[in-house]
Design a protein around this motif. Structure first.
Motif, PDB file in Angstrom:
ATOM      1  N   HIS A 226     -88.163  -7.604  -4.095  1.00 50.89           N
ATOM      2  CA  HIS A 226     -88.733  -6.266  -4.263  1.00 50.89           C
ATOM      3  C   HIS A 226     -90.139  -6.209  -3.676  1.00 50.89           C
ATOM      4  O   HIS A 226     -90.921  -7.166  -3.811  1.00 50.89           O
ATOM      5  CB  HIS A 226     -88.821  -5.877  -5.745  1.00 50.89           C
ATOM      6  CG  HIS A 226     -87.492  -5.757  -6.422  1.00 50.89           C
ATOM      7  ND1 HIS A 226     -86.788  -6.852  -6.867  1.00 50.89           N
ATOM      8  CD2 HIS A 226     -86.742  -4.660  -6.739  1.00 50.89           C
ATOM      9  CE1 HIS A 226     -85.666  -6.447  -7.433  1.00 50.89           C
ATOM     10  NE2 HIS A 226     -85.608  -5.130  -7.365  1.00 50.89           N
ATOM     11  N   LEU A 227     -90.443  -5.089  -3.057  1.00 55.06           N
ATOM     12  CA  LEU A 227     -91.815  -4.754  -2.694  1.00 55.06           C
ATOM     13  C   LEU A 227     -92.228  -3.559  -3.541  1.00 55.06           C
ATOM     14  O   LEU A 227     -91.611  -2.496  -3.456  1.00 55.06           O
ATOM     15  CB  LEU A 227     -91.927  -4.407  -1.202  1.00 55.06           C
ATOM     16  CG  LEU A 227     -93.298  -3.855  -0.765  1.00 55.06           C
ATOM     17  CD1 LEU A 227     -94.383  -4.916  -0.928  1.00 55.06           C
ATOM     18  CD2 LEU A 227     -93.256  -3.360   0.682  1.00 55.06           C
ATOM     19  N   VAL A 228     -93.253  -3.746  -4.371  1.00 54.33           N
ATOM     20  CA  VAL A 228     -93.768  -2.659  -5.208  1.00 54.33           C
ATOM     21  C   VAL A 228     -95.031  -2.149  -4.538  1.00 54.33           C
ATOM     22  O   VAL A 228     -96.050  -2.844  -4.499  1.00 54.33           O
ATOM     23  CB  VAL A 228     -94.064  -3.147  -6.639  1.00 54.33           C
ATOM     24  CG1 VAL A 228     -94.506  -1.979  -7.507  1.00 54.33           C
ATOM     25  CG2 VAL A 228     -92.835  -3.829  -7.237  1.00 54.33           C
ATOM     26  N   ALA A 229     -94.981  -0.943  -3.986  1.00 58.50           N
ATOM     27  CA  ALA A 229     -96.071  -0.428  -3.162  1.00 58.50           C
ATOM     28  C   ALA A 229     -96.634   0.857  -3.745  1.00 58.50           C
ATOM     29  O   ALA A 229     -95.891   1.739  -4.183  1.00 58.50           O
ATOM     30  CB  ALA A 229     -95.589  -0.186  -1.738  1.00 58.50           C
ATOM     31  N   ALA A 230     -97.961   0.964  -3.719  1.00 59.76           N
ATOM     32  CA  ALA A 230     -98.626   2.162  -4.225  1.00 59.76           C
ATOM     33  C   ALA A 230     -98.554   3.308  -3.232  1.00 59.76           C
ATOM     34  O   ALA A 230     -98.725   4.462  -3.613  1.00 59.76           O
ATOM     35  CB  ALA A 230    -100.088   1.843  -4.545  1.00 59.76           C
ATOM     36  N   ASN A 231     -98.274   3.001  -1.974  1.00 62.86           N
ATOM     37  CA  ASN A 231     -98.285   4.027  -0.937  1.00 62.86           C
ATOM     38  C   ASN A 231     -97.244   3.685   0.115  1.00 62.86           C
ATOM     39  O   ASN A 231     -97.034   2.516   0.433  1.00 62.86           O
ATOM     40  CB  ASN A 231     -99.688   4.112  -0.302  1.00 62.86           C
ATOM     41  CG  ASN A 231     -99.849   5.370   0.534  1.00 62.86           C
ATOM     42  OD1 ASN A 231     -98.914   6.144   0.697  1.00 62.86           O
ATOM     43  ND2 ASN A 231    -101.038   5.551   1.072  1.00 62.86           N
ATOM     44  N   ARG A 232     -96.611   4.699   0.688  1.00 64.66           N
ATOM     45  CA  ARG A 232     -95.532   4.446   1.638  1.00 64.66           C
ATOM     46  C   ARG A 232     -96.035   4.127   3.047  1.00 64.66           C
ATOM     47  O   ARG A 232     -95.246   3.769   3.919  1.00 64.66           O
ATOM     48  CB  ARG A 232     -94.596   5.649   1.713  1.00 64.66           C
ATOM     49  CG  ARG A 232     -95.199   6.892   2.319  1.00 64.66           C
ATOM     50  CD  ARG A 232     -94.114   7.895   2.733  1.00 64.66           C
ATOM     51  NE  ARG A 232     -93.429   8.455   1.611  1.00 64.66           N
ATOM     52  CZ  ARG A 232     -93.650   9.675   1.106  1.00 64.66           C
ATOM     53  NH1 ARG A 232     -94.605  10.420   1.659  1.00 64.66           N
ATOM     54  NH2 ARG A 232     -92.970  10.127   0.097  1.00 64.66           N
ATOM     55  N   CYS A 233     -97.338   4.247   3.285  1.00 64.51           N
ATOM     56  CA  CYS A 233     -97.827   4.116   4.655  1.00 64.51           C
ATOM     57  C   CYS A 233     -98.410   2.739   4.948  1.00 64.51           C
ATOM     58  O   CYS A 233     -99.017   2.533   5.990  1.00 64.51           O
ATOM     59  CB  CYS A 233     -98.879   5.179   4.944  1.00 64.51           C
ATOM     60  SG  CYS A 233    -100.366   5.029   3.933  1.00 64.51           S
ATOM     61  N   THR A 234     -98.260   1.774   4.049  1.00 64.53           N
ATOM     62  CA  THR A 234     -98.830   0.457   4.307  1.00 64.53           C
ATOM     63  C   THR A 234     -97.956  -0.331   5.275  1.00 64.53           C
ATOM     64  O   THR A 234     -96.765  -0.071   5.443  1.00 64.53           O
ATOM     65  CB  THR A 234     -98.986  -0.333   3.000  1.00 64.53           C
ATOM     66  OG1 THR A 234     -97.685  -0.599   2.474  1.00 64.53           O
ATOM     67  CG2 THR A 234     -99.799   0.436   1.980  1.00 64.53           C
ATOM     68  N   ALA A 235     -98.556  -1.326   5.896  1.00 63.82           N
ATOM     69  CA  ALA A 235     -97.834  -2.150   6.860  1.00 63.82           C
ATOM     70  C   ALA A 235     -96.698  -2.908   6.190  1.00 63.82           C
ATOM     71  O   ALA A 235     -95.630  -3.102   6.791  1.00 63.82           O
ATOM     72  CB  ALA A 235     -98.812  -3.132   7.517  1.00 63.82           C
ATOM     73  N   LYS A 236     -96.909  -3.363   4.955  1.00 66.53           N
ATOM     74  CA  LYS A 236     -95.866  -4.109   4.264  1.00 66.53           C
ATOM     75  C   LYS A 236     -94.630  -3.239   4.014  1.00 66.53           C
ATOM     76  O   LYS A 236     -93.500  -3.739   4.039  1.00 66.53           O
ATOM     77  CB  LYS A 236     -96.406  -4.665   2.935  1.00 66.53           C
ATOM     78  CG  LYS A 236     -97.132  -5.996   3.065  1.00 66.53           C
ATOM     79  CD  LYS A 236     -97.383  -6.597   1.688  1.00 66.53           C
ATOM     80  CE  LYS A 236     -97.908  -8.027   1.814  1.00 66.53           C
ATOM     81  NZ  LYS A 236     -99.226  -8.110   2.410  1.00 66.53           N
ATOM     82  N   VAL A 237     -94.828  -1.967   3.739  1.00 66.24           N
ATOM     83  CA  VAL A 237     -93.690  -1.073   3.518  1.00 66.24           C
ATOM     84  C   VAL A 237     -92.863  -0.970   4.791  1.00 66.24           C
ATOM     85  O   VAL A 237     -91.622  -1.064   4.760  1.00 66.24           O
ATOM     86  CB  VAL A 237     -94.164   0.321   3.065  1.00 66.24           C
ATOM     87  CG1 VAL A 237     -93.007   1.311   3.052  1.00 66.24           C
ATOM     88  CG2 VAL A 237     -94.804   0.230   1.681  1.00 66.24           C
ATOM     89  N   HIS A 238     -93.514  -0.789   5.936  1.00 68.16           N
ATOM     90  CA  HIS A 238     -92.795  -0.695   7.206  1.00 68.16           C
ATOM     91  C   HIS A 238     -92.089  -2.006   7.530  1.00 68.16           C
ATOM     92  O   HIS A 238     -90.980  -2.014   8.062  1.00 68.16           O
ATOM     93  CB  HIS A 238     -93.766  -0.312   8.329  1.00 68.16           C
ATOM     94  CG  HIS A 238     -94.183   1.123   8.273  1.00 68.16           C
ATOM     95  ND1 HIS A 238     -93.521   2.116   8.972  1.00 68.16           N
ATOM     96  CD2 HIS A 238     -95.175   1.732   7.589  1.00 68.16           C
ATOM     97  CE1 HIS A 238     -94.107   3.278   8.737  1.00 68.16           C
ATOM     98  NE2 HIS A 238     -95.118   3.066   7.891  1.00 68.16           N
ATOM     99  N   GLN A 239     -92.733  -3.117   7.212  1.00 73.12           N
ATOM    100  CA  GLN A 239     -92.109  -4.412   7.450  1.00 73.12           C
ATOM    101  C   GLN A 239     -90.895  -4.611   6.549  1.00 73.12           C
ATOM    102  O   GLN A 239     -89.851  -5.090   6.989  1.00 73.12           O
ATOM    103  CB  GLN A 239     -93.126  -5.533   7.201  1.00 73.12           C
ATOM    104  CG  GLN A 239     -92.557  -6.927   7.438  1.00 73.12           C
ATOM    105  CD  GLN A 239     -93.545  -8.014   7.060  1.00 73.12           C
ATOM    106  OE1 GLN A 239     -94.701  -7.735   6.728  1.00 73.12           O
ATOM    107  NE2 GLN A 239     -93.103  -9.263   7.112  1.00 73.12           N
TER     108      GLN A 239
END
Length: 594
Positions: free
Chosen positions: A451-464
């Motif tokens: 799982h990736l728990v992200a505060a924002n959809r625009c981070t590099a980790k989300v795209h990765q």
């Protein structure tokens, strides 16, 4: 303090042997002239009688057991002259009536307040241990545990804002004294059923930061017949520490807290006690300042601004009345629906209560958690299951199984130290919650990441992560829901970029705050609209470019990681430069502001 005289024995002064059938005193009991010591039977006639004391003192030791035969002249018990004052209320001994302050005995042995609502009533440590053992034996015999229940934002929500007086299921009251505001209290949906069901498994206690009149008023709303809580109500007025509820536990349960479970929406007031189950906060009214602070009153009443987000007023259905039209109106005299707007109908509509759509169903999940804890505790106690018969141990085991086997990467939720190095200790709230749920935490996305728990959809980790099908990308509300329900909830319901403000407090451990310039991340001050607008703008700028070059990026070298700004820049040439620079700036801003 006065010292007690040497102990002495009390002997059987009868002229015949007797069988002791029942003691009416125990060690520590104060005796006086005329008090019944024991019941006995004459061995020759079988006649029953009472033996009364002709002495004054406190029982030190019982020398004969029930059922024994005692002969004339045998010693029955040992007493110490004078009173040890084992129970004291307002410097008066409850046993002998002595005024300890007048007699200069300010150092009483009675130091433990065991009654919730009467902190002035204290007993000695020995008495507390005896009473505590009896309570423990009773609970185990009845197959129950203890449940300390918080009120505000756990079972109820209260406001003293100015709100309409015709709200359905809202209780209005004033506390004694002047001046005092009106309080308006709404019960969490399902509270009555929850308390009734839990009373079968737990002995219920109220523990609230509200003052005593407030606590008892709300308790009367929750428990009109006083069958659930009785007098087990602990308010702010009885707390040893005005900032913590934990310090009263040892006095209430002197034999230990192995049977004690706590439900509260805040863990800081319990000093992160292992007995605590932190519940999802309940909000019905618009969030205001501390309800228990009378100086924080806010007067706000416009449309539905007094309601919390997610609570909606139910639309009223217009009731059409049928009446027979006259021939002049209809020409045929048939039944026809006619809307009547008479003064009587208007007054009837105005008097109707305002009803709401409140979809909070959390108590159903909490009930399931508490029943699971109770079942596992007594399964261990009965030795049907391996483990420790201690609520703290059971809570830790049940909670840590929720995300066991999951590996989480947090984006925008964990503060960075200098030079972009992530803290090795889970000091951030999100990291601490994930660890309690049994998840493993990692810094980078790998083949083991679930799982990736992200505060924002625009981070590099989300795209990765979106290019790695085995990773589920969720927002922080997914982690909060898992923590509140103690179950791994469906990830598809928690898309990144949705859900509103973060569910975790912008607060870290004190030793970690020294490393940061500011306590609150910058993105926490952004509204949902701001976040959505920013996300939309970034997606519009980058969507086409990422799509056009996705095949090249996937077939090319693996993305490189730059730990200094906690972002990943894909090798894709100038197409990705604008997006990657913006992503790095955003994440760098998040880490810098911490």
């Amino acid at each position: 303090m006065k010292t007690m005289s040497d102990t002495r024995n009390i002997f059987l002064t009868l002229r015949k042997s007797v069988k002791l059938t029942k003691w009416k005193v125990e060690e520590g009991t104060i005796i006086y002239d005329g008090r019944v010591l024991l019941l006995y039977e004459e061995t020759d006639s079988g006649k029953s009688a009472k033996l009364k004391s002709k002495n004054v003192g406190s029982v030190s030791k019982l020398l004969v057991k029930e059922g024994d035969v005692v002969n004339p002249g045998d010693a029955l018990l040992e007493i110490a002259a004078g009173c040890s004052h084992p129970t004291v209320i307002n410097d008066l001994c409850a046993e002998c009536g002595a005024d300890l302050q007048r007699e200069g005995e300010t150092q009483s042995r009675a130091t433990v307040p065991m009654v919730h609502s009467i902190p002035q009533l204290k007993v000695s440590q020995e008495q507390a241990q005896k009473l505590g053992h009896k309570d423990t034996e009773r609970l185990l015999r009845d197959r129950k545990l203890v449940l300390l229940v918080d009120l505000d934002q756990t079972l109820i929500h209260t406001t003293h804002d100015n709100i309409p007086n015709n709200l359905k299921d809202v209780h209005h009251f004033q506390l004694p004294g002047s001046p005092n505001p009106w309080y308006h209290t709404r019960l969490r949906p399902g509270t009555d059923r929850f308390l009734l069901n839990m009373s079968r498994f737990y002995e219920l206690h109220i523990c609230t930061f509200g003052v005593r009149p407030y606590a008892h008023t709300v308790a009367a709303i929750l428990d009109k017949d006083r069958r659930l809580f009785s007098n087990r109500i602990l308010s702010r007025d009885e707390f040893f520490d005005p900032n913590s509820k934990l310090h009263n536990l040892q006095a209430l349960f002197p034999c230990g807290d192995e049977l004690v479970c706590i439900i509260d929406d805040r863990e800081d007031v319990w000093d992160n006690s292992p007995n605590l189950i932190q519940v999802k906060p309940y909000h019905f009214f618009a969030v205001t300042a501390d309800i228990n602070d009378i100086l924080s009153r806010i007067n706000r009443i416009k449309d539905n601004s007094y309601l919390a987000p997610g609570v909606r007023v139910k639309e009223k259905k217009i009731k059409n009345k049928k009446r027979k039209c006259s021939d002049e109106e209809n020409g045929k005299g048939e039944m026809k629906v006619v809307e009547e707007d008479s003064e009587d109908n208007k007054s009837e509509e105005d008097s109707d209560l305002i009803d709401f759509e409140d979809e909070d169903d959390y108590l159903l999940h909490l009930e399931d958690i508490l029943i699971r804890l109770h079942r596992r505790f007594y399964s261990i106690y009965d030795k049907k299951e391996e483990g420790i018969a201690d609520v703290k141990w059971v809570i830790e085991q049940e909670r840590s199984a929720v995300l066991r086997g999951c590996t989480l990467v947090l984006s925008g939720l964990v503060p960075l130290y200098q030079d972009g190095v992530v803290s090795p200790e889970p000091v951030a709230p999100a990291a601490k919650i994930a660890a309690k749920l049994g998840a493993k935490l990692a810094q980078d996305l790998t083949s083991e990441t679930t799982h990736l728990v992200a505060a924002n959809r625009c981070t590099a980790k989300v795209h990765q992560a979106k290019k790695m099908p085995h990773i589920k990308v969720v927002n922080p509300h997914w982690l909060a829901a898992c923590a509140h329900r103690w179950e791994k909830v469906e990830e598809a319901l928690f898309e990144v970029g949705t859900g509103g403000p973060l569910p975790f407090p912008a607060k870290f451990e004190k030793r970690s705050l020294l490393l940061f310039q500011n306590e609150t991340p910058a993105f926490l001050s952004l509204s949902k609209e701001d976040m959505d607008a920013m996300n939309q703008e970034i997606e519009e700028d980058s969507e086409g470019e990422v799509t056009d070059k996705e095949e090249d990026v996937d077939s090319g070298p693996e993305t490189s990681s730059q730990s200094g700004n906690n972002s990943d820049a894909a090798e894709g040439g100038d197409d990705m430069e604008e997006w990657s620079e913006l992503g790095r700036e955003i994440e760098k801003g998040l880490s810098d502001c911490l």
